[in-house]
Scaffold this active site. Structure first.
Site, PDB file in Angstrom:
ATOM      1  N   VAL A 128      29.936  71.030  29.026  1.00 45.14           N
ATOM      2  CA  VAL A 128      30.299  71.926  29.859  1.00 45.14           C
ATOM      3  C   VAL A 128      31.854  71.858  29.694  1.00 45.14           C
ATOM      4  O   VAL A 128      32.604  72.998  29.709  1.00 45.14           O
ATOM      5  CB  VAL A 128      29.987  72.108  31.315  1.00 45.14           C
ATOM      6  CG1 VAL A 128      28.557  72.416  31.627  1.00 45.14           C
ATOM      7  CG2 VAL A 128      30.490  70.655  32.137  1.00 45.14           C
ATOM      8  N   HIS A 164      30.780  59.385  32.172  1.00 45.74           N
ATOM      9  CA  HIS A 164      29.526  60.343  31.462  1.00 45.74           C
ATOM     10  C   HIS A 164      29.674  59.509  30.007  1.00 45.74           C
ATOM     11  O   HIS A 164      30.022  60.492  29.289  1.00 45.74           O
ATOM     12  CB  HIS A 164      30.241  61.738  31.461  1.00 45.74           C
ATOM     13  CG  HIS A 164      29.275  62.768  30.957  1.00 45.74           C
ATOM     14  ND1 HIS A 164      28.891  62.895  29.746  1.00 45.74           N
ATOM     15  CD2 HIS A 164      28.466  63.216  31.637  1.00 45.74           C
ATOM     16  CE1 HIS A 164      27.938  63.811  29.651  1.00 45.74           C
ATOM     17  NE2 HIS A 164      27.682  64.246  30.896  1.00 45.74           N
TER      18      HIS A 164
END
Ligand code: BDE
Length: 146
Positions: free
Chosen positions: A58, A48
């Protein structure tokens, strides 16, 4: 100040999911400030994203939830049982979090009753807000065997 060994005695989270390093301010039943140092070695940066490391928003929310968990436990030192997060409202990701950033999670109690806690969380890097969310948690008191 709550250091990492005590945090680990309060929260069940472990690598790679323990997302606070230290508590720097604590007002029982009111407010907690916790920090996390973000490094390039965080496992989520592998995916990511490849070549563009950005911490998933998140997981910033998760870090706020963990700080809220510590606040609930430290508010009632004799408490046995678990804090479960039941909901998230009004989450916003304002800025990307990248390696080298120090997250400062400020989590305040909006209200709490016996079992239900509502927290308002804001996370900052260098005084700039990177994320915010309203979090709901429930305390599950451990059943005492009879
Ligand atoms: C901005 C606000 C809150 N959270 C994240 C952002 C952000 O800038 N995300 N950027 C993601 C991103 C991903 C890939 Br892959 C990429 O090649 C680039 Br240029 C990006 O900015």
């Amino acid at each position: 100040m709550v250091e990492i060994t005590e945090i680990m005695s309060l929260l069940p989270h472990r690598y790679p999911f323990l997302l606070i390093d230290r508590v720097v301010e604590l007002e029982p039943e009111k407010r907690i400030v916790a920090v996390k140092n973000v490094t390039i070695n965080e496992p989520f940066f592998m995916g990511h994203f490849p070549g563009k490391p950005i911490m998933p928003g998140v997981l910033v929310v998760e870090a706020m939830a963990q700080a809220g968990g510590v606040l609930a436990f430290k508010s009632f030192p004799g408490m046995s049982g678990d804090v479960f997060f039941m909901g998230i409202d009004k989450a916003r990701f304002r800025r990307p979090v990248v390696p080298g950033d120090q997250l400062r999670m400020v989590v305040e109690v909006v209200k709490h009753r016996r079992e239900i806690w509502i927290f308002e969380g804001n996370t900052f890097v260098n005084e700039q807000k990177v994320a915010e969310a309203r979090l709901m948690a429930t305390l599950q008191q451990e059943q005492v065997e009879t």
